[in-house]
Design a protein around this motif. Structure first.
Motif, mmCIF file in Angstrom:
data_model
loop_
_atom_site.group_PDB
_atom_site.id
_atom_site.type_symbol
_atom_site.label_atom_id
_atom_site.label_comp_id
_atom_site.label_asym_id
_atom_site.label_seq_id
_atom_site.Cartn_x
_atom_site.Cartn_y
_atom_site.Cartn_z
ATOM 1 N N ASN A 243 38.562 20.882 -64.065
ATOM 2 C CA ASN A 243 38.517 19.418 -64.022
ATOM 3 C C ASN A 243 39.579 18.856 -63.092
ATOM 4 O O ASN A 243 39.340 17.871 -62.370
ATOM 5 C CB ASN A 243 38.700 18.846 -65.430
ATOM 6 C CG ASN A 243 37.530 19.184 -66.351
ATOM 7 O OD1 ASN A 243 36.458 19.557 -65.898
ATOM 8 N ND2 ASN A 243 37.747 19.065 -67.647
ATOM 9 N N GLU A 244 40.751 19.469 -63.082
ATOM 10 C CA GLU A 244 41.834 19.023 -62.204
ATOM 11 C C GLU A 244 41.477 19.275 -60.739
ATOM 12 O O GLU A 244 41.770 18.445 -59.862
ATOM 13 C CB GLU A 244 43.134 19.743 -62.562
ATOM 14 C CG GLU A 244 43.716 19.310 -63.913
ATOM 15 C CD GLU A 244 44.906 20.155 -64.344
ATOM 16 O OE1 GLU A 244 45.257 21.114 -63.603
ATOM 17 O OE2 GLU A 244 45.481 19.868 -65.419
ATOM 18 N N LEU A 245 40.835 20.411 -60.465
ATOM 19 C CA LEU A 245 40.425 20.742 -59.095
ATOM 20 C C LEU A 245 39.336 19.788 -58.594
ATOM 21 O O LEU A 245 39.281 19.466 -57.409
ATOM 22 C CB LEU A 245 39.911 22.187 -59.036
ATOM 23 C CG LEU A 245 40.968 23.277 -59.263
ATOM 24 C CD1 LEU A 245 40.293 24.636 -59.426
ATOM 25 C CD2 LEU A 245 41.956 23.313 -58.103
ATOM 26 N N LYS A 246 38.496 19.357 -59.509
ATOM 27 C CA LYS A 246 37.461 18.387 -59.138
ATOM 28 C C LYS A 246 38.093 17.033 -58.836
ATOM 29 O O LYS A 246 37.736 16.369 -57.852
ATOM 30 C CB LYS A 246 36.445 18.256 -60.281
ATOM 31 C CG LYS A 246 35.241 17.391 -59.942
ATOM 32 C CD LYS A 246 34.220 17.431 -61.070
ATOM 33 C CE LYS A 246 32.980 16.616 -60.692
ATOM 34 N NZ LYS A 246 31.963 16.657 -61.776
ATOM 35 N N LYS A 247 39.076 16.654 -59.645
ATOM 36 C CA LYS A 247 39.730 15.362 -59.495
ATOM 37 C C LYS A 247 40.567 15.296 -58.222
ATOM 38 O O LYS A 247 40.597 14.263 -57.539
ATOM 39 C CB LYS A 247 40.614 15.075 -60.713
ATOM 40 C CG LYS A 247 41.221 13.680 -60.731
ATOM 41 C CD LYS A 247 41.993 13.451 -62.024
ATOM 42 C CE LYS A 247 42.594 12.037 -62.058
ATOM 43 N NZ LYS A 247 43.343 11.798 -63.312
ATOM 44 N N ASP A 248 41.247 16.390 -57.860
ATOM 45 C CA ASP A 248 42.127 16.341 -56.690
ATOM 46 C C ASP A 248 41.420 16.640 -55.364
ATOM 47 O O ASP A 248 42.041 16.710 -54.307
ATOM 48 C CB ASP A 248 43.336 17.275 -56.872
ATOM 49 C CG ASP A 248 42.974 18.761 -56.901
ATOM 50 O OD1 ASP A 248 41.902 19.135 -56.418
ATOM 51 O OD2 ASP A 248 43.798 19.557 -57.418
ATOM 52 N N GLY A 249 40.095 16.854 -55.418
ATOM 53 C CA GLY A 249 39.327 17.022 -54.186
ATOM 54 C C GLY A 249 39.178 18.455 -53.701
ATOM 55 O O GLY A 249 38.497 18.715 -52.700
ATOM 56 N N THR A 250 39.775 19.409 -54.423
ATOM 57 C CA THR A 250 39.692 20.811 -54.010
ATOM 58 C C THR A 250 38.255 21.326 -54.045
ATOM 59 O O THR A 250 37.810 22.039 -53.135
ATOM 60 C CB THR A 250 40.579 21.698 -54.907
ATOM 61 O OG1 THR A 250 41.932 21.259 -54.804
ATOM 62 C CG2 THR A 250 40.499 23.160 -54.482
ATOM 63 N N LEU A 251 37.518 20.961 -55.087
ATOM 64 C CA LEU A 251 36.133 21.427 -55.203
ATOM 65 C C LEU A 251 35.262 20.890 -54.068
ATOM 66 O O LEU A 251 34.379 21.593 -53.565
ATOM 67 C CB LEU A 251 35.546 21.016 -56.552
ATOM 68 C CG LEU A 251 36.151 21.676 -57.793
ATOM 69 C CD1 LEU A 251 35.392 21.259 -59.040
ATOM 70 C CD2 LEU A 251 36.157 23.181 -57.671
ATOM 71 N N ALA A 252 35.516 19.659 -53.669
ATOM 72 C CA ALA A 252 34.760 19.069 -52.559
ATOM 73 C C ALA A 252 34.986 19.870 -51.280
ATOM 74 O O ALA A 252 34.045 20.135 -50.511
ATOM 75 C CB ALA A 252 35.170 17.619 -52.362
ATOM 76 N N LYS A 253 36.234 20.280 -51.042
ATOM 77 C CA LYS A 253 36.565 21.066 -49.846
ATOM 78 C C LYS A 253 35.879 22.423 -49.880
ATOM 79 O O LYS A 253 35.331 22.885 -48.868
ATOM 80 C CB LYS A 253 38.079 21.243 -49.741
ATOM 81 C CG LYS A 253 38.838 19.959 -49.424
ATOM 82 C CD LYS A 253 40.339 20.205 -49.399
ATOM 83 C CE LYS A 253 41.105 18.907 -49.149
ATOM 84 N NZ LYS A 253 42.577 19.125 -49.186
ATOM 85 N N LEU A 254 35.896 23.077 -51.033
ATOM 86 C CA LEU A 254 35.250 24.384 -51.155
ATOM 87 C C LEU A 254 33.735 24.260 -50.977
ATOM 88 O O LEU A 254 33.103 25.121 -50.360
ATOM 89 C CB LEU A 254 35.550 25.002 -52.518
ATOM 90 C CG LEU A 254 37.013 25.359 -52.818
ATOM 91 C CD1 LEU A 254 37.117 26.058 -54.178
ATOM 92 C CD2 LEU A 254 37.602 26.241 -51.733
ATOM 93 N N SER A 255 33.168 23.203 -51.510
ATOM 94 C CA SER A 255 31.733 22.973 -51.390
ATOM 95 C C SER A 255 31.322 22.812 -49.925
ATOM 96 O O SER A 255 30.345 23.411 -49.461
ATOM 97 C CB SER A 255 31.328 21.738 -52.196
ATOM 98 O OG SER A 255 29.954 21.455 -52.013
ATOM 99 N N LYS A 256 32.075 22.007 -49.191
ATOM 100 C CA LYS A 256 31.766 21.788 -47.774
ATOM 101 C C LYS A 256 31.927 23.069 -46.970
ATOM 102 O O LYS A 256 31.175 23.332 -46.031
ATOM 103 C CB LYS A 256 32.674 20.691 -47.217
ATOM 104 C CG LYS A 256 32.356 19.295 -47.754
ATOM 105 C CD LYS A 256 33.372 18.266 -47.266
ATOM 106 C CE LYS A 256 33.089 16.897 -47.861
ATOM 107 N NZ LYS A 256 34.126 15.900 -47.460
#
Length: 266
Positions: A243-256
């Motif tokens: 949840n923290e990784l999603k909130k801080d934008g890390t998941l978005a970077k990995l997805s892209k």
């Protein structure tokens, strides 16, 4: 009288010792799974590393992919190192229960049947069973055209379960390696491959003009991290980190990085 008092005291002492022993045994048997991982300093992550772009081996034989990067980010949040443990897919759940690793991150579909024996995180991504055929194949338009055909899927996958319920299929060819399924599709040995859309899309982009995805989708499935049934604290720690990784934008970077777009934008 003295004998009676002595006997009573003796019985009480024995009872206290037995109770104390039971308490210690229960305490050790219910050791906190998150604390155990933190004390060891290592999170053991089981995966079948042959499922690009989720987890696979690159040209230098390094294990890479979306879930590999995610596992390492989770480890940072938990303050531990991550060790990847390769395991064949058809034995991966047995290996989890045998404590070969602490968690499975290997594109595991969350199903009601699996919930009976495992704990899951919230969905990491949404996959399912899309259908891929060779470019130029206009004979197959949906699963209604499967009768008489040889259809490929990964052994032990939910795709195999779905295909087993479709009558008339000539043969369901089961592969231990998804790349092998696409090679057989390319060579014409099978008519279609049923797999997760992000995996099939990866091959379609990698070899443009070779494969195409049908408009039909057999199922849409949530994919999550799987834990032993009793390891609730570890699952909760994983979920908090996610949840923290999603909130801080890390998941978005990995997805892209791995999918070419942000699957978490919505």
């Amino acid at each position: 009288m003295f004998k009676k008092i002595f006997s009573l005291v003796l019985v009480l002492c024995i009872s206290v010792l037995i109770f104390s022993g039971c308490t210690q045994n229960n305490s050790s048997s219910s050791e906190d799974s998150l604390d155990k991982v933190k004390k060891s300093g290592t999170l053991l992550v089981g995966m079948h590393d042959d499922y690009p772009p989720m987890e696979f081996r690159d040209e230098k034989d390094n294990t890479v992919g979306f879930e590999v990067d995610l596992a390492n980010e989770i480890g940072k949040k938990l303050g531990v190192k991550v060790k990847l443990v390769s395991n064949a897919w058809d034995g991966i759940f047995l290996a989890l229960n045998a404590k070969k690793f602490d968690v499975i991150m290997s594109t595991v579909s969350i199903t009601d049947e699996r919930k009976n024996t495992m704990l899951f995180s919230d969905p990491i991504v949404y996959g399912g069973n899309a259908v891929y055929v060779k470019e130029g194949n206009n004979e197959l338009k949906s699963e209604k055209d499967f009768p008489g055909k040889i259809i490929g899927c990964e052994a032990g996958s939910t795709g195999q379960n779905v295909l087993s319920k479709i009558s008339g299929i000539k043969d369901i060819k089961k592969y231990n390696s998804t790349p092998d399924a696409f090679l057989d599709l390319k060579s014409g040995r099978i008519s279609a491959v049923v797999t997760d859309p992000m995996v099939g899309d990866y091959y379609s982009q990698k070899e443009k003009g070779v494969y195409k995805k049908l408009k039909t989708t057999l199922t849409k499935e949530p994919i999550g991290a799987a834990f032993r049934k009793k390891d609730k604290s570890l699952r909760d720690g994983f979920q908090k980190a996610f949840n923290e990784l999603k909130k801080d934008g890390t998941l978005a970077k990995l997805s892209k990085k791995w999918f070419g777009y942000d699957i978490y934008s919505s």
